[in-house]
Write a protein that holds these residues in place. Sequence first.
Motif, PDB file in Angstrom:
ATOM      1  N   VAL A  23       0.862  -1.175   0.000  1.00 39.72           N
ATOM      2  CA  VAL A  23       0.000   0.000   0.000  1.00 39.72           C
ATOM      3  C   VAL A  23       0.898   1.225   0.000  1.00 39.72           C
ATOM      4  N   VAL A  24       0.708   2.083  -0.988  1.00 42.80           N
ATOM      5  CA  VAL A  24       1.492   3.311  -1.104  1.00 42.80           C
ATOM      6  C   VAL A  24       0.613   4.467  -0.626  1.00 42.80           C
ATOM      7  N   TYR A  25       0.957   5.016   0.535  1.00 43.66           N
ATOM      8  CA  TYR A  25       0.247   6.186   1.064  1.00 43.66           C
ATOM      9  C   TYR A  25       0.968   7.427   0.572  1.00 43.66           C
ATOM     10  N   ILE A  53     -15.284   3.179  -2.879  1.00 44.63           N
ATOM     11  CA  ILE A  53     -15.978   1.894  -2.916  1.00 44.63           C
ATOM     12  C   ILE A  53     -15.432   1.014  -4.035  1.00 44.63           C
ATOM     13  N   GLU A  54     -15.284   1.576  -5.215  1.00 46.37           N
ATOM     14  CA  GLU A  54     -14.766   0.788  -6.341  1.00 46.37           C
ATOM     15  C   GLU A  54     -13.334   0.337  -6.093  1.00 46.37           C
ATOM     16  N   SER A  55     -12.528   1.188  -5.488  1.00 49.27           N
ATOM     17  CA  SER A  55     -11.145   0.798  -5.227  1.00 49.27           C
ATOM     18  C   SER A  55     -11.076  -0.269  -4.133  1.00 49.27           C
ATOM     19  N   ARG A  56     -12.000  -0.236  -3.176  1.00 50.22           N
ATOM     20  CA  ARG A  56     -12.039  -1.301  -2.165  1.00 50.22           C
ATOM     21  C   ARG A  56     -12.399  -2.630  -2.810  1.00 50.22           C
ATOM     22  N   GLU A  57     -13.377  -2.607  -3.715  1.00 48.75           N
ATOM     23  CA  GLU A  57     -13.759  -3.830  -4.427  1.00 48.75           C
ATOM     24  C   GLU A  57     -12.601  -4.344  -5.275  1.00 48.75           C
ATOM     25  N   ALA A  58     -11.918  -3.440  -5.952  1.00 47.56           N
ATOM     26  CA  ALA A  58     -10.785  -3.839  -6.790  1.00 47.56           C
ATOM     27  C   ALA A  58      -9.653  -4.415  -5.952  1.00 47.56           C
ATOM     28  N   ALA A  59      -9.394  -3.823  -4.800  1.00 47.85           N
ATOM     29  CA  ALA A  59      -8.338  -4.323  -3.916  1.00 47.85           C
ATOM     30  C   ALA A  59      -8.689  -5.709  -3.391  1.00 47.85           C
ATOM     31  N   SER A  97      -5.764  -0.362   5.393  1.00 51.07           N
ATOM     32  CA  SER A  97      -4.732  -0.739   6.367  1.00 51.07           C
ATOM     33  C   SER A  97      -4.587  -2.254   6.463  1.00 51.07           C
ATOM     34  N   LEU A  98      -5.650  -2.962   6.205  1.00 52.02           N
ATOM     35  CA  LEU A  98      -5.617  -4.423   6.195  1.00 52.02           C
ATOM     36  C   LEU A  98      -4.576  -4.934   5.198  1.00 52.02           C
ATOM     37  N   TYR A  99      -4.514  -4.320   4.039  1.00 55.75           N
ATOM     38  CA  TYR A  99      -3.580  -4.747   3.000  1.00 55.75           C
ATOM     39  C   TYR A  99      -2.139  -4.438   3.396  1.00 55.75           C
ATOM     40  N   GLY A 100      -1.948  -3.311   4.066  1.00 58.00           N
ATOM     41  CA  GLY A 100      -0.622  -2.978   4.564  1.00 58.00           C
ATOM     42  C   GLY A 100      -0.165  -3.960   5.623  1.00 58.00           C
ATOM     43  N   CYS A 102      -1.216  -7.145   5.776  1.00 62.64           N
ATOM     44  CA  CYS A 102      -0.958  -8.411   5.062  1.00 62.64           C
ATOM     45  C   CYS A 102       0.374  -8.377   4.332  1.00 62.64           C
ATOM     46  N   GLY A 103       0.708  -7.232   3.797  1.00 67.01           N
ATOM     47  CA  GLY A 103       1.929  -7.100   3.015  1.00 67.01           C
ATOM     48  C   GLY A 103       2.847  -6.061   3.621  1.00 67.01           C
ATOM     49  N   GLY A 104       2.885  -4.898   2.998  1.00 69.45           N
ATOM     50  CA  GLY A 104       3.731  -3.824   3.487  1.00 69.45           C
ATOM     51  C   GLY A 104       3.160  -2.491   3.057  1.00 69.45           C
ATOM     52  N   SER A 105       3.805  -1.441   3.523  1.00 75.08           N
ATOM     53  CA  SER A 105       3.360  -0.108   3.118  1.00 75.08           C
ATOM     54  C   SER A 105       4.564   0.767   2.808  1.00 75.08           C
ATOM     55  N   PHE A 106       4.332   1.685   1.922  1.00 78.14           N
ATOM     56  CA  PHE A 106       5.355   2.647   1.540  1.00 78.14           C
ATOM     57  C   PHE A 106       5.081   3.928   2.291  1.00 78.14           C
ATOM     58  N   THR A 107       6.089   4.505   2.762  1.00 79.47           N
ATOM     59  CA  THR A 107       6.176   5.585   3.742  1.00 79.47           C
ATOM     60  C   THR A 107       6.289   4.932   5.106  1.00 79.47           C
ATOM     61  N   ALA A 108       7.144   3.921   5.158  1.00 79.59           N
ATOM     62  CA  ALA A 108       7.319   3.156   6.386  1.00 79.59           C
ATOM     63  C   ALA A 108       8.313   3.790   7.351  1.00 79.59           C
ATOM     64  N   GLY A 109       8.941   4.877   6.972  1.00 79.80           N
ATOM     65  CA  GLY A 109       9.901   5.518   7.854  1.00 79.80           C
ATOM     66  C   GLY A 109      10.506   6.743   7.216  1.00 79.80           C
ATOM     67  N   ASP A 110      11.459   7.326   7.904  1.00 77.70           N
ATOM     68  CA  ASP A 110      12.096   8.543   7.408  1.00 77.70           C
ATOM     69  C   ASP A 110      12.806   8.322   6.073  1.00 77.70           C
ATOM     70  N   GLY A 111      13.296   7.124   5.835  1.00 76.34           N
ATOM     71  CA  GLY A 111      13.983   6.831   4.590  1.00 76.34           C
ATOM     72  C   GLY A 111      13.071   6.868   3.375  1.00 76.34           C
ATOM     73  N   ASP A 112      11.752   6.862   3.611  1.00 79.09           N
ATOM     74  CA  ASP A 112      10.787   6.905   2.511  1.00 79.09           C
ATOM     75  C   ASP A 112      10.323   8.322   2.184  1.00 79.09           C
ATOM     76  N   GLU A 113      10.830   9.299   2.885  1.00 75.37           N
ATOM     77  CA  GLU A 113      10.467  10.685   2.557  1.00 75.37           C
ATOM     78  C   GLU A 113      11.045  11.033   1.193  1.00 75.37           C
TER      79      GLU A 113
END
Length: 128
Positions: A23-25, A53-59, A97-100, A102-113
């Motif tokens: 998940v890329v925030y 709603i459509e993006s939740r269904e697609a995810a 957040s469920l997908y993050g 299950c997997g991971g998320s981008f913007t996980a720390g200062d190194g992702d700024e």
Amino acid sequence: MQICQFIQNDVLLPRLRQTGVLVVYDPARRYRELCTGLAADDLRVVDATESGIESREAALGGLGALSQPNTQLTGLLIYVPAHPPVTDEDRQRDPFSLYGTCGGSFTAGDGDEYLSLCLKAKPDHATA
């Protein structure tokens, strides 16, 4: 190497390969084109910019497809133009957040700024 290519090839794709779901925030909306540009036959990209709603269904469909046996799908990337959830209450409100988790998320720390990524991509331009 351009910054865009660096972020795609050296940041996002390795995380996707490792976790299968990312998940890329992006509250500043810097990475939308970069994320949608990664879409391929084996990588599904869901853009939550227009319709929640459509993006939740697609995810949900992407996660289901990813779990099917003999699928050609190797990853699911979800682009969310919002701040990442920080507290447990935020995570409960965020439908992605469920997908993050299950997997991971981008913007996980200062190194992702963004500035940090630019400096990693072009270290010789640090003084500029």
